[in-house]
Design a protein around this motif. Structure first.
Motif, PDB file in Angstrom:
ATOM      1  N   MET A   1      -1.241  -1.566  -0.981  1.00 51.62           N
ATOM      2  CA  MET A   1      -0.618  -2.492  -0.384  1.00 51.62           C
ATOM      3  C   MET A   1      -1.107  -4.056  -1.373  1.00 51.62           C
ATOM      4  SD  MET A   1      -1.296  -3.643   3.376  1.00 51.62           S
ATOM      5  CE  MET A   1      -0.863  -2.247   4.205  1.00 51.62           C
ATOM      6  N   ASP A   2      -0.088  -4.895  -1.249  1.00 49.01           N
ATOM      7  CA  ASP A   2      -0.019  -6.124  -1.921  1.00 49.01           C
ATOM      8  C   ASP A   2      -1.080  -7.011  -1.228  1.00 49.01           C
ATOM      9  OD1 ASP A   2      -0.020  -8.615  -3.112  1.00 49.01           O
ATOM     10  OD2 ASP A   2       2.160  -8.178  -3.847  1.00 49.01           O
ATOM     11  N   LEU A   3      -2.294  -7.548  -2.025  1.00 54.57           N
ATOM     12  CA  LEU A   3      -3.125  -8.468  -1.314  1.00 54.57           C
ATOM     13  C   LEU A   3      -2.518  -9.540  -0.429  1.00 54.57           C
ATOM     14  CD1 LEU A   3      -6.229  -8.919  -3.323  1.00 54.57           C
ATOM     15  CD2 LEU A   3      -5.990  -7.915  -1.154  1.00 54.57           C
ATOM     16  N   ASP A   4      -1.312 -10.022  -1.092  1.00 54.79           N
ATOM     17  CA  ASP A   4      -0.584 -11.317  -0.240  1.00 54.79           C
ATOM     18  C   ASP A   4      -0.007 -11.000   0.893  1.00 54.79           C
ATOM     19  OD1 ASP A   4      -0.664 -12.654  -2.790  1.00 54.79           O
ATOM     20  OD2 ASP A   4       1.077 -12.264  -3.514  1.00 54.79           O
ATOM     21  N   LEU A   5       0.087  -9.639   1.235  1.00 58.60           N
ATOM     22  CA  LEU A   5       0.607  -9.433   2.640  1.00 58.60           C
ATOM     23  C   LEU A   5      -0.616  -9.549   3.730  1.00 58.60           C
ATOM     24  CD1 LEU A   5       2.403  -6.094   1.981  1.00 58.60           C
ATOM     25  CD2 LEU A   5       3.412  -8.277   2.799  1.00 58.60           C
ATOM     26  N   LEU A   6      -1.973  -9.625   3.243  1.00 59.94           N
ATOM     27  CA  LEU A   6      -2.987  -9.639   4.045  1.00 59.94           C
ATOM     28  C   LEU A   6      -3.122 -11.098   4.642  1.00 59.94           C
ATOM     29  CD1 LEU A   6      -5.551  -7.225   2.346  1.00 59.94           C
ATOM     30  CD2 LEU A   6      -4.229  -6.935   4.384  1.00 59.94           C
ATOM     31  N   GLY A   7      -2.525 -12.103   4.008  1.00 55.26           N
ATOM     32  CA  GLY A   7      -2.361 -13.492   4.356  1.00 55.26           C
ATOM     33  C   GLY A   7      -3.557 -14.037   5.274  1.00 55.26           C
ATOM     34  N   ASP A 193       3.024 -13.390  13.090  1.00 56.93           N
ATOM     35  CA  ASP A 193       3.587 -13.344  11.462  1.00 56.93           C
ATOM     36  C   ASP A 193       2.755 -12.162  10.841  1.00 56.93           C
ATOM     37  OD1 ASP A 193       5.259 -14.386   9.548  1.00 56.93           O
ATOM     38  OD2 ASP A 193       3.375 -15.000   8.907  1.00 56.93           O
ATOM     39  N   TYR A 194       1.560 -12.315  10.857  1.00 56.56           N
ATOM     40  CA  TYR A 194       0.552 -11.373  10.048  1.00 56.56           C
ATOM     41  C   TYR A 194       1.040  -9.966  10.474  1.00 56.56           C
ATOM     42  CZ  TYR A 194      -3.597  -8.585   9.032  1.00 56.56           C
ATOM     43  OH  TYR A 194      -4.476  -7.683   8.527  1.00 56.56           O
ATOM     44  N   TYR A 195       0.898  -9.524  11.770  1.00 61.68           N
ATOM     45  CA  TYR A 195       1.066  -8.194  11.945  1.00 61.68           C
ATOM     46  C   TYR A 195       2.569  -7.809  11.673  1.00 61.68           C
ATOM     47  CZ  TYR A 195      -3.534  -8.094  14.356  1.00 61.68           C
ATOM     48  OH  TYR A 195      -4.732  -8.043  14.627  1.00 61.68           O
ATOM     49  N   ASP A 196       3.642  -8.710  11.979  1.00 64.83           N
ATOM     50  CA  ASP A 196       4.994  -8.346  11.622  1.00 64.83           C
ATOM     51  C   ASP A 196       5.186  -8.013  10.186  1.00 64.83           C
ATOM     52  OD1 ASP A 196       5.542  -8.753  14.190  1.00 64.83           O
ATOM     53  OD2 ASP A 196       6.795 -10.496  14.055  1.00 64.83           O
ATOM     54  N   ARG A 197       4.528  -8.788   9.312  1.00 68.71           N
ATOM     55  CA  ARG A 197       4.434  -8.556   7.988  1.00 68.71           C
ATOM     56  C   ARG A 197       3.737  -7.173   7.362  1.00 68.71           C
ATOM     57  NH1 ARG A 197       1.928 -12.036   4.560  1.00 68.71           N
ATOM     58  NH2 ARG A 197       0.987 -13.221   6.279  1.00 68.71           N
ATOM     59  N   LEU A 198       2.595  -6.941   8.109  1.00 71.25           N
ATOM     60  CA  LEU A 198       2.214  -5.712   7.865  1.00 71.25           C
ATOM     61  C   LEU A 198       3.100  -4.406   8.245  1.00 71.25           C
ATOM     62  CD1 LEU A 198      -1.445  -6.052   8.962  1.00 71.25           C
ATOM     63  CD2 LEU A 198      -0.612  -5.852   6.589  1.00 71.25           C
ATOM     64  N   PHE A 199       3.941  -4.545   9.439  1.00 73.17           N
ATOM     65  CA  PHE A 199       4.537  -3.707   9.946  1.00 73.17           C
ATOM     66  C   PHE A 199       5.720  -3.314   9.031  1.00 73.17           C
ATOM     67  CE2 PHE A 199       8.394  -2.346  12.436  1.00 73.17           C
ATOM     68  CZ  PHE A 199       8.158  -1.406  12.862  1.00 73.17           C
ATOM     69  N   GLN A 200       6.569  -4.491   8.515  1.00 74.03           N
ATOM     70  CA  GLN A 200       7.293  -4.735   7.554  1.00 74.03           C
ATOM     71  C   GLN A 200       7.327  -3.764   6.496  1.00 74.03           C
ATOM     72  OE1 GLN A 200       8.618  -8.632   7.486  1.00 74.03           O
ATOM     73  NE2 GLN A 200       9.133  -8.795   9.623  1.00 74.03           N
ATOM     74  N   ALA A 201       5.941  -4.179   5.751  1.00 79.38           N
ATOM     75  CA  ALA A 201       5.525  -3.631   4.572  1.00 79.38           C
ATOM     76  C   ALA A 201       5.499  -1.882   4.660  1.00 79.38           C
ATOM     77  CB  ALA A 201       4.176  -4.093   4.111  1.00 79.38           C
ATOM     78  N   ARG A 202       4.943  -1.600   5.960  1.00 78.65           N
ATOM     79  CA  ARG A 202       4.960  -0.159   6.316  1.00 78.65           C
ATOM     80  C   ARG A 202       6.221   0.535   6.200  1.00 78.65           C
ATOM     81  NH1 ARG A 202       4.827   3.744  10.728  1.00 78.65           N
ATOM     82  NH2 ARG A 202       3.220   5.175  10.493  1.00 78.65           N
ATOM     83  N   GLN A 203       7.107  -0.232   7.047  1.00 72.70           N
ATOM     84  CA  GLN A 203       8.400   0.538   7.120  1.00 72.70           C
ATOM     85  C   GLN A 203       9.098   0.512   5.777  1.00 72.70           C
ATOM     86  OE1 GLN A 203       7.995   1.533   9.946  1.00 72.70           O
ATOM     87  NE2 GLN A 203       9.973   0.900  10.619  1.00 72.70           N
ATOM     88  N   ALA A 204       8.708  -0.343   4.653  1.00 74.28           N
ATOM     89  CA  ALA A 204       9.531  -0.365   3.422  1.00 74.28           C
ATOM     90  C   ALA A 204       9.080   1.094   2.594  1.00 74.28           C
ATOM     91  CB  ALA A 204       9.118  -1.433   2.868  1.00 74.28           C
ATOM     92  N   ILE A 205       8.012   1.594   2.995  1.00 69.88           N
ATOM     93  CA  ILE A 205       7.357   2.796   2.413  1.00 69.88           C
ATOM     94  C   ILE A 205       7.493   4.194   3.336  1.00 69.88           C
ATOM     95  CG2 ILE A 205       5.874   1.564   0.932  1.00 69.88           C
ATOM     96  CD1 ILE A 205       3.492   2.357   2.654  1.00 69.88           C
ATOM     97  N   THR A 206       7.346   5.127   3.017  1.00 73.89           N
ATOM     98  CA  THR A 206       7.271   6.525   3.657  1.00 73.89           C
ATOM     99  C   THR A 206       5.822   6.563   4.407  1.00 73.89           C
ATOM    100  OG1 THR A 206       8.772   7.666   2.321  1.00 73.89           O
ATOM    101  CG2 THR A 206       7.491   8.787   3.655  1.00 73.89           C
TER     102      THR A 206
END
Length: 284
Positions: A1-7, A193-206
């Motif tokens: 997971m990219d550190l930028d996603l942790l915001g 916003d933080y939790y939504d970005r984490l969820f989107q990152a999860r959805q982008a992978i298996t």
């Protein structure tokens, strides 16, 4: 997971004067053993009448008091009720463990006690050096990964809101807690916003969902350890019984008073009080 996603989870920045004084008090207490001081919880989310929640990471347990060292080594963290500021009634909840213990917990513990907390947004009040900063980065990333991969039900909810409500409900059910579903909603809303970005990152992978089948075991272990930590806290927490009663009343609305004997010898005499609180649904 990219550190930028942790915001927000890795944020640092200005804090109010009371928290500055709290950090100074912790440095007085632990000196050169302090690796990091981290503010999290309701106070960080803007609930300024809440007791500040702080984690202190040490590079080793102090030799004294011996009881604290033994208890901290056996079952971290040690939880203290630390006086620091008259303007906030002089109290903060301080959880203490070593950096090495935290690193082991977020990589090896099956129950989510630590990694559910360190996946949440927090604020660094102090960090010793770049080595410790890198360790905290790892803790945040690994905690978020495990929270999403091992706690989410299978099949996973398809929206960010329903996903996080399910995850928070499961992690809270893995401890003895007094808060109801409204706390889950407040956690999500405070940093949506933080939790939504984490969820989107999860959805982008298996997403493997590999932890879902083992979750009942992890939940049971977490519940047992939560009970043990509560019992241990009466040995490290000044006025521990009164604090527990105050916190339960704050979250559940259930008010009971302890006797002087229950305050002085909680491990021997407070069990009937705990049973009454359970029957009144002050905690789950």
């Amino acid at each position: 997971m990219d550190l930028d996603l942790l915001g927000a989870a890795l944020r640092s920045g200005p804090v109010d004067d009371a928290i500055v004084r709290l950090a100074a008090r912790l440095h007085e207490r632990y000196g050169e053993r302090v690796d990091a001081i981290i503010l999290y919880g309701s106070y960080l989310r803007g609930v300024t009448d809440a007791m500040p929640d702080v984690y202190v990471l040490l590079n080793g347990w102090p030799a004294k008091p011996r009881l604290h060292r033994w208890l901290g080594a056996a079952l971290p963290p040690n939880v203290l009720n630390l006086p620091f500021d008259n303007e906030l009634n002089g109290r903060a909840k301080v959880s203490v463990l070593t950096t090495a213990q935290l690193m082991r917990a977020v990589t090896g513990d099956r129950h989510p006690y630590f990694w559910a907390r360190f996946a949440q947004p927090c604020q660094r009040l102090h960090c010793r050096d770049r080595v410790v900063a890198a360790q905290l980065d790892f803790v945040a990333v690994r905690s978020a990964q495990r929270l999403m991969d091992e706690v989410a039900p299978n099949p996973s909810p398809t929206t960010s809101t329903s996903f996080w409500m399910a995850v928070f409900a499961r992690t809270y059910a893995a401890e003895v807690r007094s808060e109801g579903p409204s706390k889950h909603e407040a956690l999500y809303a405070a940093n949506q916003d933080y939790y939504d970005r984490l969820f989107q990152a999860r959805q982008a992978i298996t997403a493997s969902g590999r932890g879902s089948r083992a979750w009942p075991v992890a939940q049971a272990a977490g519940k047992l350890l939560s009970v043990l930590r509560i019992g241990k806290s009466v040995l490290t927490f000044e006025d521990g019984v009164d604090y527990m009663l105050w916190k339960l009343e704050r979250h559940s609305g259930v008010r009971l008073d302890a006797t002087e004997r229950q305050r002085r010898y909680p491990l021997l005499f407070a069990w009937p009080l705990a049973w009454r609180l359970y029957r009144l649904k002050a905690f789950r």
